[in-house]
Motif scaffolding. Sequence first.
Motif, PDB file in Angstrom:
ATOM      1  N   ALA A 119       0.832  -1.114   0.075  1.00  0.00           N
ATOM      2  CA  ALA A 119      -0.076  -0.061  -0.061  1.00  0.00           C
ATOM      3  C   ALA A 119       0.973   1.102  -0.040  1.00  0.00           C
ATOM      4  O   ALA A 119       0.480   2.153  -0.463  1.00  0.00           O
ATOM      5  CB  ALA A 119      -1.038   0.005   1.222  1.00  0.00           C
ATOM      6  N   ASP A 120       2.015   1.027   0.403  1.00  0.00           N
ATOM      7  CA  ASP A 120       3.190   2.343   0.604  1.00  0.00           C
ATOM      8  C   ASP A 120       3.579   2.668  -0.745  1.00  0.00           C
ATOM      9  O   ASP A 120       4.253   3.763  -0.770  1.00  0.00           O
ATOM     10  CB  ASP A 120       3.941   2.068   1.642  1.00  0.00           C
ATOM     11  CG  ASP A 120       4.993   0.979   1.275  1.00  0.00           C
ATOM     12  OD1 ASP A 120       4.765   0.147   0.099  1.00  0.00           O
ATOM     13  OD2 ASP A 120       6.057   0.742   1.930  1.00  0.00           O
ATOM     14  N   GLY A 121       3.265   1.945  -1.834  1.00  0.00           N
ATOM     15  CA  GLY A 121       3.813   2.116  -3.226  1.00  0.00           C
ATOM     16  C   GLY A 121       5.207   1.998  -3.266  1.00  0.00           C
ATOM     17  O   GLY A 121       5.985   2.040  -4.225  1.00  0.00           O
ATOM     18  N   ARG A 122       5.954   1.567  -2.185  1.00  0.00           N
ATOM     19  CA  ARG A 122       7.550   1.398  -2.094  1.00  0.00           C
ATOM     20  C   ARG A 122       7.854  -0.089  -1.991  1.00  0.00           C
ATOM     21  O   ARG A 122       9.142  -0.328  -1.827  1.00  0.00           O
ATOM     22  CB  ARG A 122       8.096   2.158  -1.026  1.00  0.00           C
ATOM     23  CG  ARG A 122       7.699   3.651  -1.246  1.00  0.00           C
ATOM     24  CD  ARG A 122       8.681   4.225  -2.467  1.00  0.00           C
ATOM     25  NE  ARG A 122       8.508   5.742  -2.842  1.00  0.00           N
ATOM     26  CZ  ARG A 122       7.718   6.263  -3.452  1.00  0.00           C
ATOM     27  NH1 ARG A 122       6.714   5.387  -4.221  1.00  0.00           N
ATOM     28  NH2 ARG A 122       7.258   7.726  -3.525  1.00  0.00           N
ATOM     29  N   THR A 123       6.902  -1.011  -1.406  1.00  0.00           N
ATOM     30  CA  THR A 123       7.409  -2.220  -0.958  1.00  0.00           C
ATOM     31  C   THR A 123       7.040  -3.620  -2.100  1.00  0.00           C
ATOM     32  O   THR A 123       5.482  -3.462  -2.003  1.00  0.00           O
ATOM     33  CB  THR A 123       7.069  -2.745   0.471  1.00  0.00           C
ATOM     34  OG1 THR A 123       7.618  -1.524   1.436  1.00  0.00           O
ATOM     35  CG2 THR A 123       7.459  -3.838   0.904  1.00  0.00           C
ATOM     36  N   TRP A 124       7.867  -4.321  -2.356  1.00  0.00           N
ATOM     37  CA  TRP A 124       7.351  -5.183  -3.387  1.00  0.00           C
ATOM     38  C   TRP A 124       7.767  -6.452  -2.701  1.00  0.00           C
ATOM     39  O   TRP A 124       8.670  -6.903  -2.054  1.00  0.00           O
ATOM     40  CB  TRP A 124       8.040  -5.319  -4.676  1.00  0.00           C
ATOM     41  CG  TRP A 124       7.641  -4.276  -5.819  1.00  0.00           C
ATOM     42  CD1 TRP A 124       8.067  -2.818  -5.709  1.00  0.00           C
ATOM     43  CD2 TRP A 124       6.891  -4.047  -6.596  1.00  0.00           C
ATOM     44  NE1 TRP A 124       7.575  -2.055  -6.468  1.00  0.00           N
ATOM     45  CE2 TRP A 124       6.710  -2.970  -7.316  1.00  0.00           C
ATOM     46  CE3 TRP A 124       6.016  -5.094  -7.203  1.00  0.00           C
ATOM     47  CZ2 TRP A 124       5.895  -2.537  -8.340  1.00  0.00           C
ATOM     48  CZ3 TRP A 124       5.068  -4.853  -8.232  1.00  0.00           C
ATOM     49  CH2 TRP A 124       5.244  -3.628  -8.933  1.00  0.00           C
ATOM     50  N   THR A 125       6.752  -7.571  -2.910  1.00  0.00           N
ATOM     51  CA  THR A 125       6.761  -8.723  -2.084  1.00  0.00           C
ATOM     52  C   THR A 125       6.741  -9.898  -3.243  1.00  0.00           C
ATOM     53  O   THR A 125       5.578  -9.882  -3.967  1.00  0.00           O
ATOM     54  CB  THR A 125       5.688  -9.158  -1.171  1.00  0.00           C
ATOM     55  OG1 THR A 125       5.915  -8.118  -0.098  1.00  0.00           O
ATOM     56  CG2 THR A 125       6.103 -10.523  -0.285  1.00  0.00           C
ATOM     57  N   PHE A 126       7.610 -10.729  -3.390  1.00  0.00           N
ATOM     58  CA  PHE A 126       7.686 -11.943  -4.520  1.00  0.00           C
ATOM     59  C   PHE A 126       7.507 -13.108  -3.745  1.00  0.00           C
ATOM     60  O   PHE A 126       8.533 -13.564  -2.871  1.00  0.00           O
ATOM     61  CB  PHE A 126       8.923 -11.663  -5.428  1.00  0.00           C
ATOM     62  CG  PHE A 126       8.925 -10.557  -6.320  1.00  0.00           C
ATOM     63  CD1 PHE A 126       8.769 -10.587  -7.871  1.00  0.00           C
ATOM     64  CD2 PHE A 126       9.237  -9.241  -5.536  1.00  0.00           C
ATOM     65  CE1 PHE A 126       8.714  -9.564  -8.348  1.00  0.00           C
ATOM     66  CE2 PHE A 126       9.210  -7.999  -6.601  1.00  0.00           C
ATOM     67  CZ  PHE A 126       8.925  -8.034  -7.762  1.00  0.00           C
ATOM     68  N   ARG A 127       6.954 -14.101  -4.369  1.00  0.00           N
ATOM     69  CA  ARG A 127       6.757 -15.477  -3.818  1.00  0.00           C
ATOM     70  C   ARG A 127       7.163 -16.518  -4.704  1.00  0.00           C
ATOM     71  O   ARG A 127       6.860 -16.541  -5.913  1.00  0.00           O
ATOM     72  CB  ARG A 127       5.271 -15.727  -3.556  1.00  0.00           C
ATOM     73  CG  ARG A 127       5.052 -16.968  -2.782  1.00  0.00           C
ATOM     74  CD  ARG A 127       5.235 -17.218  -1.402  1.00  0.00           C
ATOM     75  NE  ARG A 127       5.050 -18.231  -0.714  1.00  0.00           N
ATOM     76  CZ  ARG A 127       5.593 -18.811   0.733  1.00  0.00           C
ATOM     77  NH1 ARG A 127       6.495 -17.875   1.093  1.00  0.00           N
ATOM     78  NH2 ARG A 127       5.074 -19.798   1.200  1.00  0.00           N
ATOM     79  N   LEU A 128       8.282 -17.179  -4.174  1.00  0.00           N
ATOM     80  CA  LEU A 128       8.890 -18.109  -5.177  1.00  0.00           C
ATOM     81  C   LEU A 128       8.118 -19.238  -5.280  1.00  0.00           C
ATOM     82  O   LEU A 128       7.515 -19.708  -4.543  1.00  0.00           O
ATOM     83  CB  LEU A 128      10.398 -18.504  -4.656  1.00  0.00           C
ATOM     84  CG  LEU A 128      11.516 -17.703  -4.974  1.00  0.00           C
ATOM     85  CD1 LEU A 128      11.341 -16.136  -4.459  1.00  0.00           C
ATOM     86  CD2 LEU A 128      12.685 -18.189  -4.055  1.00  0.00           C
ATOM     87  N   ARG A 129       8.308 -19.949  -6.598  1.00  0.00           N
ATOM     88  CA  ARG A 129       7.679 -21.231  -6.875  1.00  0.00           C
ATOM     89  C   ARG A 129       8.197 -22.361  -5.912  1.00  0.00           C
ATOM     90  O   ARG A 129       9.302 -22.163  -5.473  1.00  0.00           O
ATOM     91  CB  ARG A 129       8.081 -21.667  -8.241  1.00  0.00           C
ATOM     92  CG  ARG A 129       7.653 -20.722  -9.542  1.00  0.00           C
ATOM     93  CD  ARG A 129       8.255 -21.209 -10.617  1.00  0.00           C
ATOM     94  NE  ARG A 129       8.045 -20.232 -11.672  1.00  0.00           N
ATOM     95  CZ  ARG A 129       6.690 -20.569 -12.480  1.00  0.00           C
ATOM     96  NH1 ARG A 129       5.813 -21.126 -12.187  1.00  0.00           N
ATOM     97  NH2 ARG A 129       6.509 -19.614 -13.596  1.00  0.00           N
ATOM     98  N   GLU A 130       7.566 -23.522  -5.729  1.00  0.00           N
ATOM     99  CA  GLU A 130       8.076 -24.361  -5.079  1.00  0.00           C
ATOM    100  C   GLU A 130       9.060 -25.454  -5.728  1.00  0.00           C
ATOM    101  O   GLU A 130       8.942 -25.411  -6.986  1.00  0.00           O
ATOM    102  CB  GLU A 130       6.970 -25.363  -4.769  1.00  0.00           C
ATOM    103  CG  GLU A 130       6.165 -24.965  -3.598  1.00  0.00           C
ATOM    104  CD  GLU A 130       4.930 -25.954  -3.282  1.00  0.00           C
ATOM    105  OE1 GLU A 130       5.148 -26.911  -3.558  1.00  0.00           O
ATOM    106  OE2 GLU A 130       4.063 -25.384  -2.366  1.00  0.00           O
ATOM    107  N   GLY A 131       9.782 -25.998  -5.286  1.00  0.00           N
ATOM    108  CA  GLY A 131      11.004 -26.920  -5.962  1.00  0.00           C
ATOM    109  C   GLY A 131      11.848 -26.351  -6.918  1.00  0.00           C
ATOM    110  O   GLY A 131      12.193 -27.122  -7.884  1.00  0.00           O
ATOM    111  N   LEU A 132      12.401 -25.120  -6.721  1.00  0.00           N
ATOM    112  CA  LEU A 132      13.378 -24.464  -7.668  1.00  0.00           C
ATOM    113  C   LEU A 132      14.723 -25.104  -7.333  1.00  0.00           C
ATOM    114  O   LEU A 132      15.189 -25.489  -6.556  1.00  0.00           O
ATOM    115  CB  LEU A 132      13.472 -23.018  -7.397  1.00  0.00           C
ATOM    116  CG  LEU A 132      12.256 -22.054  -7.746  1.00  0.00           C
ATOM    117  CD1 LEU A 132      12.352 -20.763  -7.218  1.00  0.00           C
ATOM    118  CD2 LEU A 132      11.963 -22.125  -9.285  1.00  0.00           C
TER     119      LEU A 132
END
Length: 568
Positions: A119-132
């Motif tokens: 919501a702050d427009g400054r924080t990005w969150t990425f969720r990795l795939r399983e089993g990389l």
Amino acid sequence: MPQHRFAAGAQIQREDDVGPIETVAAGERVPACPGGAAGWRRPLAALLLAGLLTPTAWSQAAPQTLERGNGPEPSTLDAHRCPEVACANILRDLYEGLVAEDAGGRLIPGIADRWELGADGRTWTFRLREGLRWSNGEALDAMQVVASFRRAFAPATAAPFAAHFDALANAPAVQRGELPAEALGVAAPDARTVVFTLTRSADLPRLLTLPIAYPLHLPSLAAHGNRHTRPGNLVSNGAYTLVDWLPQSQVTLERNPHFREAAPIPRVRFHVTEDAASELKRYEAGGLHITETVPPQPLASLQARFGGQLRIAPYLGTFWFGYNLTKPPFRDAKALREALSLAIDRDILTRHVTGLGEVPAYGVVPPAIAGYAAATLPWDPSRRDQAAREARARQLYAQAGYSEANPLEVEIRYNTSTPHRRLALAVAAMWREVLGVRVRLRNEEWKVFVGTRRARAITQVFRGGWIADIDDPRNFLASFRRGDGSNWSGVDLPEFEALLARADAAPTLEERARLLRAAEARLLAEHALIPVYHYTSKHLVRPEVGGFEANPLDRHPSRFLTLGDVPR
């Protein structure tokens, strides 16, 4: 067609790796537009020879290897240190970042299957795939992604494109060595989550498609040092793995057995093809499926010969000549710099020298950039014709202290390439005819040229240009900031940099675009470079190659291509 006649005693020389191969001496005619003119018969004869070759039919029985032309020898396969298109093409097959691009250049999930902006427009969150997995079968997790980012921004890495991530919290200070790597705005709260903290708004997902954002296998780097990029040492995470690298010849990749989806084509070979005319011959002889480019030839002739195999499309790139602004004769010589720019007839160059849809350039940013009205030099064609430009060029040349009795003597340096050689020869002829400048042309193999250009020790005028990393005008302008690794001219304009900083802090996209345009206008007003043309992408693609889609960034990962009836 117009020709340029050299005065007695004048000389333009072109050199290749083996020494001088052509000299244009006193009194010899050199055409401004090479098609059909006597002064250009030698290079044209080489090109016509290619047209006499009989294409070798490709076998349709289960071809196993995709043969790709790739331009110059890649300077490195260290993703964090890659400075050019030639290495990026290969790295795009070897690695995958958090975000990827499909065949049409559209963003798709990479090693992250989803992401969101806070919501702050400054924080990005990425969720990795399983089993990389890495190509050696080891697990790949978020902590390794974070460690790889820290290595990318370490001062010792000297990543050439780190400046693209200046919105990442503390990134500039970390790269300068003012803060420890742990201060970088990227963290892994758990094994499958990566969080980025920015200091301003930025298109982070698009930036994460760049090689600098690829995860590197740091144990291999620790074990092998600079040789971690060699076959047998390089551990990657993309659709392909490195199996062979023959310098100045080819780089061979094979399917990565641990990648989540088997690539349709089991093997890809990237060929060093610095000379476009030789690349065309190889294509016609059956040695390539895809060329890196097409040599300068009449478009109608190419279309007649190759039909649908010729692929020409808009491309976000600008070709320009740069000046070394840190040394004479161009330091503190704005009038001279403008005179040389005015003396170039860009319309002739794009119609008769490049001739494959390129557009004359009077600015740095291509007009195709979305949501941006590019700035132009104050004398673009809508405001001054070429004859008037040349008259003004002569006035400025004299104002700078040069004359027929005291001509400017200058060297144009460029990397080995048929198109670059022809363009430099034509520009040299224009400068000689309009102003009386005496020009020496010197070409260098790509790695040598890159180092020479960066050092700013012996360069005077050099081949420059920029191919967009992302669809953003800032991507073209930021490399002219003081201290940027891509500021090959040594541009130092505080007002320009202040406008970029204000654009970064702009509250709206409209205000940002306005400030970026003002920054571009300031750069152009200084005549710190000579814009020449905006690129088109141009390839020859064999009919049996499927999945090749034109896109503005001209990126074509091999995993989205098909080749005949390849066994799965």
